[in-house]
Design a protein around this motif. Structure first.
Motif, mmCIF file in Angstrom:
data_model
loop_
_atom_site.group_PDB
_atom_site.id
_atom_site.type_symbol
_atom_site.label_atom_id
_atom_site.label_comp_id
_atom_site.label_asym_id
_atom_site.label_seq_id
_atom_site.Cartn_x
_atom_site.Cartn_y
_atom_site.Cartn_z
ATOM 1 N N ARG A 229 0.832 -1.204 0.000
ATOM 2 C CA ARG A 229 0.000 0.000 0.000
ATOM 3 C C ARG A 229 0.870 1.259 0.000
ATOM 4 N NH1 ARG A 229 -5.297 0.497 1.509
ATOM 5 N NH2 ARG A 229 -5.926 2.601 1.998
ATOM 6 N N ARG A 230 1.934 1.280 0.826
ATOM 7 C CA ARG A 230 2.839 2.423 0.862
ATOM 8 C C ARG A 230 3.508 2.632 -0.493
ATOM 9 N NH1 ARG A 230 6.352 0.978 5.358
ATOM 10 N NH2 ARG A 230 4.691 0.068 6.539
ATOM 11 N N LYS B 202 -4.556 18.631 2.093
ATOM 12 C CA LYS B 202 -5.561 18.461 1.039
ATOM 13 C C LYS B 202 -4.970 17.744 -0.173
ATOM 14 C CE LYS B 202 -8.406 21.167 -2.099
ATOM 15 N NZ LYS B 202 -8.805 22.530 -2.496
ATOM 16 N N LEU B 203 -3.792 18.192 -0.616
ATOM 17 C CA LEU B 203 -3.188 17.595 -1.808
ATOM 18 C C LEU B 203 -2.743 16.158 -1.563
ATOM 19 C CD1 LEU B 203 -1.138 20.639 -3.130
ATOM 20 C CD2 LEU B 203 -3.327 19.778 -3.962
ATOM 21 N N THR B 204 -2.173 15.880 -0.382
ATOM 22 C CA THR B 204 -1.761 14.504 -0.100
ATOM 23 C C THR B 204 -2.975 13.599 0.071
ATOM 24 O OG1 THR B 204 -1.528 15.052 2.240
ATOM 25 C CG2 THR B 204 0.467 15.101 0.893
ATOM 26 N N ARG B 205 -4.053 14.126 0.642
ATOM 27 C CA ARG B 205 -5.287 13.345 0.770
ATOM 28 C C ARG B 205 -5.849 13.017 -0.616
ATOM 29 N NH1 ARG B 205 -8.405 16.990 3.142
ATOM 30 N NH2 ARG B 205 -7.210 16.791 5.054
ATOM 31 N N ARG B 206 -5.782 13.970 -1.530
ATOM 32 C CA ARG B 206 -6.265 13.745 -2.897
ATOM 33 C C ARG B 206 -5.470 12.641 -3.578
ATOM 34 N NH1 ARG B 206 -6.180 18.977 -6.324
ATOM 35 N NH2 ARG B 206 -7.935 19.444 -4.988
ATOM 36 N N ILE B 207 -4.145 12.650 -3.383
ATOM 37 C CA ILE B 207 -3.291 11.611 -3.961
ATOM 38 C C ILE B 207 -3.624 10.247 -3.367
ATOM 39 C CG2 ILE B 207 -0.902 10.794 -4.059
ATOM 40 C CD1 ILE B 207 -0.105 13.754 -4.352
ATOM 41 N N ARG B 208 -3.841 10.230 -2.048
ATOM 42 C CA ARG B 208 -4.175 8.970 -1.378
ATOM 43 C C ARG B 208 -5.498 8.416 -1.902
ATOM 44 N NH1 ARG B 208 -5.566 10.026 3.931
ATOM 45 N NH2 ARG B 208 -3.727 11.340 3.976
ATOM 46 N N ILE B 209 -6.482 9.272 -2.093
ATOM 47 C CA ILE B 209 -7.780 8.842 -2.615
ATOM 48 C C ILE B 209 -7.627 8.291 -4.029
ATOM 49 C CG2 ILE B 209 -10.031 9.684 -3.407
ATOM 50 C CD1 ILE B 209 -9.967 11.609 -0.975
ATOM 51 N N LYS B 210 -6.849 8.983 -4.860
ATOM 52 C CA LYS B 210 -6.621 8.491 -6.236
ATOM 53 C C LYS B 210 -5.904 7.143 -6.217
ATOM 54 C CE LYS B 210 -6.693 12.861 -8.689
ATOM 55 N NZ LYS B 210 -6.027 13.737 -9.617
ATOM 56 N N GLY B 211 -4.932 6.991 -5.314
ATOM 57 C CA GLY B 211 -4.233 5.710 -5.188
ATOM 58 C C GLY B 211 -5.184 4.596 -4.765
ATOM 59 N N ASN B 212 -6.073 4.904 -3.824
ATOM 60 C CA ASN B 212 -7.058 3.924 -3.387
ATOM 61 C C ASN B 212 -8.010 3.548 -4.520
ATOM 62 O OD1 ASN B 212 -5.981 3.885 -0.828
ATOM 63 N ND2 ASN B 212 -7.486 5.297 0.027
ATOM 64 N N ASN B 213 -8.380 4.540 -5.334
ATOM 65 C CA ASN B 213 -9.261 4.263 -6.470
ATOM 66 C C ASN B 213 -8.576 3.389 -7.504
ATOM 67 O OD1 ASN B 213 -11.289 5.755 -5.295
ATOM 68 N ND2 ASN B 213 -10.881 7.594 -6.496
ATOM 69 N N VAL B 214 -7.290 3.646 -7.751
ATOM 70 C CA VAL B 214 -6.515 2.813 -8.691
ATOM 71 C C VAL B 214 -6.412 1.398 -8.145
ATOM 72 C CG1 VAL B 214 -4.209 2.450 -9.655
ATOM 73 C CG2 VAL B 214 -5.252 4.702 -9.722
ATOM 74 N N GLU B 215 -6.141 1.307 -6.860
ATOM 75 C CA GLU B 215 -6.007 0.008 -6.210
ATOM 76 C C GLU B 215 -7.327 -0.777 -6.261
ATOM 77 O OE1 GLU B 215 -5.587 -1.201 -1.605
ATOM 78 O OE2 GLU B 215 -4.094 0.211 -2.365
ATOM 79 N N ALA B 216 -8.435 -0.100 -6.055
ATOM 80 C CA ALA B 216 -9.741 -0.747 -6.058
ATOM 81 C C ALA B 216 -10.125 -1.208 -7.466
ATOM 82 C CB ALA B 216 -10.820 0.179 -5.503
ATOM 83 N N GLY B 217 -9.673 -0.468 -8.477
ATOM 84 C CA GLY B 217 -9.990 -0.817 -9.863
ATOM 85 C C GLY B 217 -9.110 -1.913 -10.407
ATOM 86 N N ALA B 218 -7.994 -2.183 -9.781
ATOM 87 C CA ALA B 218 -7.039 -3.171 -10.304
ATOM 88 C C ALA B 218 -7.397 -4.576 -9.891
ATOM 89 C CB ALA B 218 -5.637 -2.854 -9.823
#
Length: 111
Positions: free
Chosen positions: A8-9, A95-111
């Motif tokens: 995850r990291r 805010k910006l790091t939270r946005r990146i984390r959310i995008k990473g989670n979305n990529v992870e969920a879609g994979a």
């Protein structure tokens, strides 16, 4: 699908390294300010009223000039120390790091 904390990291680090091609904040330079007396487009929505016109720059409060300044980028925020940054900088960093984390989670969920 559960992912271990190490994986995850790495995903989050990879997501933060990917540059976004959209500007986070765009503003017109102060030199492109409207001339005083120019009708402001998009604000003539009231019936039986004239469209508001721009005023001389001296008529506006000081904070209006701050709106034309570009916002601090994530790279600049990462170079700052926590003690030297303002509360506004800290909130923007979160805010910006939270946005990146959310995008990473979305990529992870879609994979």
């Amino acid at each position: 699908k559960m992912v271990g904390p190490l994986v995850r990291r790495r995903l989050l680090a990879a997501a933060s390294a990917v540059p976004t091609h959209r500007p986070l904040h765009t503003t017109a330079p102060a030199s492109l300010a409207m001339k005083p007396g120019t009708p402001i487009p998009g604000l003539n929505f009231m019936k039986n009223k004239e469209a508001p016109v721009s005023l001389p720059r001296s008529e506006y409060p000081e904070w209006v000039s701050d709106l034309a300044k570009p916002m601090v980028t994530l790279a600049e925020l990462r170079r700052m120390t926590w003690e030297d940054s303002t509360d506004r900088d800290k909130m923007r960093y979160l805010k910006l790091t939270r946005r990146i984390r959310i995008k990473g989670n979305n990529v992870e969920a879609g994979a």
